[in-house]
Write an enzyme that holds these catalytic residues in place. Structure first.
Site, PDB file in Angstrom:
ATOM      1  N   GLU A 168       0.826  -1.232   0.000  1.00 23.08           N
ATOM      2  CA  GLU A 168       0.000   0.000   0.000  1.00 23.08           C
ATOM      3  C   GLU A 168       0.855   1.275   0.000  1.00 23.08           C
ATOM      4  OE1 GLU A 168      -3.006  -0.280   3.103  1.00 23.08           O
ATOM      5  OE2 GLU A 168      -4.068  -1.838   2.003  1.00 23.08           O
ATOM      6  N   GLU A 287      -5.526  -8.467  -0.310  1.00 19.88           N
ATOM      7  CA  GLU A 287      -6.213  -8.144   0.950  1.00 19.88           C
ATOM      8  C   GLU A 287      -7.680  -7.923   0.621  1.00 19.88           C
ATOM      9  OE1 GLU A 287      -4.683  -5.252   3.741  1.00 19.88           O
ATOM     10  OE2 GLU A 287      -2.622  -5.639   3.102  1.00 19.88           O
TER      11      GLU A 287
HETATM   12  O1  AHR Z   1      -4.994  -6.000   7.017  1.00 20.09           O
HETATM   13  C1  AHR Z   1      -4.897  -4.875   7.837  1.00 20.09           C
HETATM   14  C2  AHR Z   1      -4.190  -3.706   7.151  1.00 20.09           C
HETATM   15  O2  AHR Z   1      -5.005  -3.228   6.119  1.00 20.09           O
HETATM   16  C3  AHR Z   1      -2.893  -4.012   6.464  1.00 20.09           C
HETATM   17  O3  AHR Z   1      -1.806  -3.949   7.330  1.00 20.09           O
HETATM   18  C4  AHR Z   1      -2.801  -2.941   5.441  1.00 20.09           C
HETATM   19  O4  AHR Z   1      -2.078  -3.349   4.303  1.00 20.09           O
HETATM   20  C5  AHR Z   1      -4.227  -2.575   5.120  1.00 20.09           C
HETATM   21  O5  AHR Z   1      -4.446  -1.236   5.171  1.00 20.09           O
END
Ligand code: AHR
Length: 498
Positions: A168, A287
């Site tokens: 990210e 994610e």
């Molecule tokens: O999964 C939780 C968080 O969400 C992770 O660390 C990050 O990559 C995202 O913002």
């Protein structure tokens, strides 16, 4: 609905059913690792947790972050434990003890039957730390870092095949956040050198943190323009919530996921066309989940403690329905989404929860994920669906029926996954099975609860559980079933020829 044997979307990459473990909250400490726990093995890993992870049949697990990785020195987590430093983790405002590092995690991944998807730090570090880590993990021996691994007790290389180029990096919350150009160049140079160390690895470049980021689309186009030749996949992340308690709208959020995937595919192919390239960049949705229940509690956590409870969402029945639909969105685009990671796996926005020193249990979302991971292997088929539709606050024309099917040719099994988004009405499923005339229903599993806010807890872990009492029948190529209001359904059919 029509299901036709030849309407094939794609062979599904098993890595679509991956997950994620970050050094965050109680994911590692008190989650997968707890020396002294009654079920801990010699290495300190909880066997009760490992056995639940095995139930999910997760083929790949992303590690060690997430936001954590952008401040991580991988060297802190290797070698004698007593010499490992305690560090401030600025991402989550906690203290990291480094008791678990890359070697222990690799051991644990083997115990649960998964590959490691290793992320490098492109927040505070860069090319040098990245190439050294690949050498440490993947080079057989006879060089400084590979010999260091051997000295640490790991004669054989870990041979990690899949690597994330940071995390990210567009997000202002990220340690060392970058502009698309800054990140694109750093990712390109890191990727180039990592592949020089081990040409067999595959690399995932960071896309936007979510599709609502102001730089979304432009970020992807810029980063790919720079690093197209060096990388193999681009990442997508998304989390949904039901903060305003508007459940019909919440259940429609998978339509946003469909749109997001479609947009990123279009950007990849735009850059491909612009470069006259014959190479296709595929997607790593590394994610995805529901995340909102724990937001307020997390704001009250004292900073600088070790493994405090963080992001401990307790999931409801309706969350399980959306997770089911999000899995169907991934299957629908399994032609381009080759990797996906449910974020995360244990205690942190997770299907598996633990009590430190106590039991482990399955959250509501455990079930749709397990069903699709176990029965969704093979070829994704494109169903033709006719369904009544509804409008919600953010979406129009939302079909009440969300469904996908997977054919396992080897086992001659067809599985139909279906969500009935109608909160009040049952849905009469009527499906023409073309090419499956001899298939019969072997099981119709249903996940539902009268209370959409029902949850599983340590005290009541079997409140929301699937039952095998669905009504599906298939006779001479006609599949019928009554899908209960607000239900997740798994209809398994098998050829009767043998
Ligand atoms: O999964 C939780 C968080 O969400 C992770 O660390 C990050 O990559 C995202 O913002």
């Amino acid at each position: 609905m029509i299901l036709e044997k030849d309407f094939r979307i794609s062979e599904i990459d098993p890595r679509l059913y991956g997950s994620f473990v970050e050094h965050l909250g109680r994911a590692i400490y008190g989650g997968i690792y707890e020396p002294g726990h009654p079920t801990a093995d010699e290495a300190g890993f909880r066997q009760d947790v490992a056995s639940l992870v095995r139930e999910l049949q997760v083929p790949v697990i992303r590690y060690p972050g997430g936001n954590f990785v952008s401040g991580y020195n991988w060297e802190d987590g290797v070698g004698p434990r007593e010499q490992r430093p305690r560090r401030l983790d600025l991402a989550w405002q906690t203290v990291e003890t480094n008791e678990v590092g890359v070697n222990e995690f690799s051991d644990w991944a083997k115990v649960v039957g998964a590959q490691v998807m290793m992320a490098i730090n492109l927040g505070t570090r860069g090319v040098d730390a990245a190439r050294n880590l690949v050498e440490y993990c993947n080079h057989p021996g006879g060089t400084y870092y590979s010999d260091l691994r051997i000295a640490h007790g790991y004669k054989d290389p870990h041979a990690f095949k899949l690597w994330c180029l940071g995390n990210e990096m567009d997000g202002p919350w990220q340690i060392g956040a970058k502009t698309a150009y800054e990140y694109g160049r750093l990712a390109q140079e890191s990727a180039k050198v990592m592949k020089w160390v081990d040409p067999s690895i595959e690399l995932v470049v960071c896309g936007s943190s979510n599709s609502a980021m102001p730089s979304f689309a432009e970020w992807e186009a810029t980063v790919l323009d720079i690093a197209y030749d060096e990388v193999d996949y681009i990442s997508l992340h998304t989390y949904y919530g039901n903060r305003d308690n508007d459940t019909p709208n919440f259940l429609a959020r998978s339509l946003d996921m469909d749109r997001f995937i479609g947009s990123v595919v279009a950007i990849c192919d735009y850059v491909k066309a612009k470069r006259r390239s014959s190479k296709t960049i595929n997607l790593s949705f590394d994610e995805w989940n529901v995340w909102f229940h724990s937001n307020d509690a997390d704001r009250r956590v004292e900073p600088w403690s070790v493994a405090p409870p963080l992001l401990e969402d307790i999931y409801t029945m309706e969350d399980a329905l959306l997770v089911g639909s999000m899995l169907l969105s991934l299957l629908r685009r399994s032609d381009r989404v080759k990797i996906a990671c449910l974020a995360q796996l244990v205690n942190v926005i997770a299907p598996i929860m633990t009590v430190t020193g106590g039991a482990a249990w399955r959250q509501t979302i455990f079930y749709p994920f397990m069903h699709v991971s176990v029965y969704g292997r093979g070829v994704a088929l494109q169903p033709i669906i006719q369904s009544d539709r509804y409008d919600s606050k953010d979406f129009t024309d939302v079909p009440y029926l969300d469904s996908m099917a997977v054919l396992n040719e080897e086992k001659e099994e067809l599985t139909v996954f279906a969500v009935n988004r109608n909160l009040r009405g049952s849905l009469e499923l009527s499906c023409h099975l073309r090419g499956f005339q001899d298939y019969a229903v072997i099981e119709h599993t249903v996940l539902r609860h009268d209370d959409l806010k029902a949850v599983n807890t340590a005290e009541n872990p079997f409140n929301v559980v699937p039952t095998s009492d669905g009504s599906a029948r298939a006779v001479e190529g006609a599949l019928t079933a009554l899908l209960a209001p607000a239900s997740w359904n798994v209809i398994r059919l098998k050829s009767t020829r043998r």
